[in-house]
Design an enzyme around this catalytic site. Structure first.
Site, PDB file in Angstrom:
ATOM      1  N   TYR A  34       0.839  -1.215   0.000  1.00 24.75           N
ATOM      2  CA  TYR A  34       0.000   0.000   0.000  1.00 24.75           C
ATOM      3  C   TYR A  34       0.868   1.257   0.000  1.00 24.75           C
ATOM      4  CZ  TYR A  34      -3.880   3.070   1.434  1.00 24.75           C
ATOM      5  OH  TYR A  34      -4.836   4.060   1.511  1.00 24.75           O
ATOM      6  N   LYS A  61       1.007   4.083  -2.930  1.00 19.66           N
ATOM      7  CA  LYS A  61       0.597   5.471  -2.691  1.00 19.66           C
ATOM      8  C   LYS A  61       1.780   6.444  -2.885  1.00 19.66           C
ATOM      9  CE  LYS A  61      -3.771   4.773  -1.803  1.00 19.66           C
ATOM     10  NZ  LYS A  61      -4.806   5.293  -2.695  1.00 19.66           N
TER      11      LYS A  61
HETATM   12  N1  NAD Z   1     -10.037   5.512   4.805  1.00 17.36           N
HETATM   13  C1  NAD Z   1      -8.798   5.872   5.074  1.00 17.36           C
HETATM   14  O1  NAD Z   1      -8.379   5.931   6.248  1.00 17.36           O
HETATM   15  C2  NAD Z   1      -7.854   6.266   3.961  1.00 17.36           C
HETATM   16  C3  NAD Z   1      -6.620   6.837   4.318  1.00 17.36           C
HETATM   17  C4  NAD Z   1      -5.726   7.202   3.303  1.00 17.36           C
HETATM   18  C5  NAD Z   1      -6.071   7.001   1.980  1.00 17.36           C
HETATM   19  N2  NAD Z   1      -7.279   6.436   1.672  1.00 17.36           N
HETATM   20  C6  NAD Z   1      -7.571   6.231   0.251  1.00 17.36           C
HETATM   21  O2  NAD Z   1      -8.772   6.880  -0.088  1.00 17.36           O
HETATM   22  C7  NAD Z   1      -9.418   6.177  -1.157  1.00 17.36           C
HETATM   23  C8  NAD Z   1     -10.851   5.861  -0.780  1.00 17.36           C
HETATM   24  O3  NAD Z   1     -10.832   5.013   0.359  1.00 17.36           O
HETATM   25  P1  NAD Z   1     -12.103   4.766   1.308  1.00 17.36           P
HETATM   26  O4  NAD Z   1     -11.585   4.785   2.673  1.00 17.36           O
HETATM   27  O5  NAD Z   1     -13.216   5.625   0.896  1.00 17.36           O
HETATM   28  O6  NAD Z   1     -12.373   3.232   0.928  1.00 17.36           O
HETATM   29  P2  NAD Z   1     -13.709   2.418   0.634  1.00 17.36           P
HETATM   30  O7  NAD Z   1     -13.306   0.995   0.715  1.00 17.36           O
HETATM   31  O8  NAD Z   1     -14.846   2.913   1.453  1.00 17.36           O
HETATM   32  O9  NAD Z   1     -14.042   2.806  -0.885  1.00 17.36           O
HETATM   33  C9  NAD Z   1     -13.208   2.444  -1.945  1.00 17.36           C
HETATM   34  C10 NAD Z   1     -14.067   2.282  -3.188  1.00 17.36           C
HETATM   35  O10 NAD Z   1     -13.185   1.935  -4.272  1.00 17.36           O
HETATM   36  C11 NAD Z   1     -13.805   0.901  -5.001  1.00 17.36           C
HETATM   37  N3  NAD Z   1     -12.813   0.090  -5.722  1.00 17.36           N
HETATM   38  C12 NAD Z   1     -11.945  -0.813  -5.197  1.00 17.36           C
HETATM   39  N4  NAD Z   1     -11.260  -1.417  -6.166  1.00 17.36           N
HETATM   40  C13 NAD Z   1     -11.714  -0.895  -7.333  1.00 17.36           C
HETATM   41  C14 NAD Z   1     -11.405  -1.153  -8.695  1.00 17.36           C
HETATM   42  N5  NAD Z   1     -10.510  -2.086  -9.053  1.00 17.36           N
HETATM   43  N6  NAD Z   1     -12.058  -0.449  -9.653  1.00 17.36           N
HETATM   44  C15 NAD Z   1     -13.002   0.491  -9.299  1.00 17.36           C
HETATM   45  N7  NAD Z   1     -13.347   0.756  -8.019  1.00 17.36           N
HETATM   46  C16 NAD Z   1     -12.705   0.061  -7.064  1.00 17.36           C
HETATM   47  C17 NAD Z   1     -14.518   0.066  -3.948  1.00 17.36           C
HETATM   48  O11 NAD Z   1     -15.497  -0.798  -4.534  1.00 17.36           O
HETATM   49  C18 NAD Z   1     -15.099   1.146  -3.059  1.00 17.36           C
HETATM   50  O12 NAD Z   1     -16.377   1.548  -3.515  1.00 17.36           O
HETATM   51  C19 NAD Z   1      -8.557   4.949  -1.429  1.00 17.36           C
HETATM   52  O13 NAD Z   1      -7.673   5.222  -2.500  1.00 17.36           O
HETATM   53  C20 NAD Z   1      -7.780   4.785  -0.145  1.00 17.36           C
HETATM   54  O14 NAD Z   1      -6.558   4.109  -0.349  1.00 17.36           O
HETATM   55  C21 NAD Z   1      -8.172   6.070   2.628  1.00 17.36           C
END
Ligand code: NAD
Length: 258
Positions: A164, A168
């Site tokens: 991850y 990123k």
């Molecule tokens: N939640 C956190 O703490 C956090 C922290 C840092 C970064 N992020 C990043 O923010 C972004 C959103 O995360 P979130 O927390 O909302 O996660 P989440 O799991 O709630 O949502 C992620 C969405 O991406 C979709 N997805 C996954 N693989 C996919 C693919 N191959 N094609 C199309 N869609 C796909 C999933 O179906 C889901 O709807 C991600 O990139 C995550 O890495 C999240």
């Protein structure tokens, strides 16, 4: 409204930060395509309903961002439906945590599998690159566009997240390079690095651990998805017209100090 007549794609728009971003962009007048995997189409359609109930416009599209043909079809569908593409929020992302190498009590050596590595790099890094490549074509032709990608505060390094963190950190390099390549076409490329945010991705973290982790964050709490969506909105709006190639940490101060 800040995004009147703009056409946007938000990948991973069915859940968490993506859903919050779709709602924000639509509330500012953008017509939004919610791109997510097939298994999330019901959730994506619910977000479409939410947007429409608030008087906005959105469509749901099934697309796996790690597939070139899906991503190209996603952009084609948007061009067919709306005639142009102004905004890409590349938000889709996954985790598959495991230590790089670890000795168990039973004396076994366990380590991150190739499948875990490949899955995360394919969705997070290659998927973002494919979306940027496909979205750039109409933007370059129009000589205007805004892209906001998704890194993470985890690029500092995070135990069990070699895949991850690498994916990123790669997005930060991708952002800077695409910003250079697309600047002459008036296309801005930036990324947001969220800190721990209350979404389905973090919902399995036990409450005691959330409390412990929150204690280490200067603002003493996880982010709401809307607090990350606000920054995507800013970066794809005209207010960010002179910002490109930047990574903005939205992490409650978590990357500050020691
Ligand atoms: N939640 C956190 O703490 C956090 C922290 C840092 C970064 N992020 C990043 O923010 C972004 C959103 O995360 P979130 O927390 O909302 O996660 P989440 O799991 O709630 O949502 C992620 C969405 O991406 C979709 N997805 C996954 N693989 C996919 C693919 N191959 N094609 C199309 N869609 C796909 C999933 O179906 C889901 O709807 C991600 O990139 C995550 O890495 C999240």
């Amino acid at each position: 409204m800040r995004l009147e007549n703009k056409i946007a794609i938000v990948t991973g728009g069915a859940s968490g930060i993506g859903r919050a971003t779709v709602l924000k962009l639509a509330s500012e007048g953008a017509k939004v395509a919610i791109a997510d995997v097939v298994s999330q189409q019901e959730a994506a359609c619910k977000v479409v309903d939410e947007v429409q109930a608030a008087g906005g416009a959105a469509i749901a599209l099934a697309a796996n961002v790690a597939s070139r043909s899906d991503v190209e079809a996603m952009v084609d569908a948007v061009l067919k439906q709306f005639g142009r593409l102004d905004i890409l929020v590349a938000n889709a992302g996954i985790t598959r945590d495991a230590f790089t190498i670890r000795k168990t009590k039973e004396g076994e050596i366990k380590k991150m599998s190739d499948d875990q590595w490949d899955a995360v790099l394919n969705v997070n890094l290659k998927g973002t690159w494919l979306c940027c490549q496909a979205a750039a074509l109409p933007m370059v032709e129009q000589k205007s566009g805004k892209m906001s990608l998704t890194a993470s505060f985890g690029i500092r390094g995070n135990m069990g997240q070699a895949n991850y963190a690498a994916s990123k950190a790669g997005i930060v390099g991708l952002t800077r390079t695409l910003a250079l390549e697309f600047a002459r076409f008036n296309v801005n490329v930036n990324c947001v690095a969220p800190g721990a945010t209350k979404t389905p991705m973090t919902s399995t973290i036990p409450a005691e651990l959330v409390a412990k982790l929150s204690e280490k964050i200067p603002l003493k709490r996880f982010a709401e998805p809307e607090e990350i969506a606000n920054v995507h909105l800013f970066l794809v709006s005209n207010e960010a017209s002179y910002i490109t190639g930047q990574c903005i940490f939205v992490d409650g101060g978590n990357t500050l100090g020691v």
